[in-house]
Design a protein around this motif. Structure first.
Motif: not given
Length: 68
Positions: A38-45, A49-53
């Motif tokens: 589940r991915v939405y582009q409205w929340s930068v935070k 939190r989920r990005t690579t690294g």
């Protein structure tokens, strides 16, 4: 300990998945047990939190070391 054949084990997991979907229990952040995350582009935070690294990066650590 109960010994279960692979066919029965698979059948039981399918039944459990169906029951879980009927109950309507899906993860609020990831959307599990859906096939896609589940991915939405409205929340930068949330993306941060989920990005690579943010996880273990078992493979990428080796790759980064190799091409330093």
């Amino acid at each position: 300990m109960r010994v279960v054949s692979w066919f029965l084990a698979r059948h039981l997991t399918v039944i459990e998945d169906i029951e879980r979907r009927q109950i309507g229990q899906t993860c609020a952040s990831y959307g599990y047990p859906a096939a896609k995350k589940r991915v939405y582009q409205w929340s930068v935070k949330a993306i941060r939190r989920r990005t690579t690294g943010t996880g273990r990066m078992r493979h990428l650590k080796k790759v980064q070391r190799r091409f330093k």
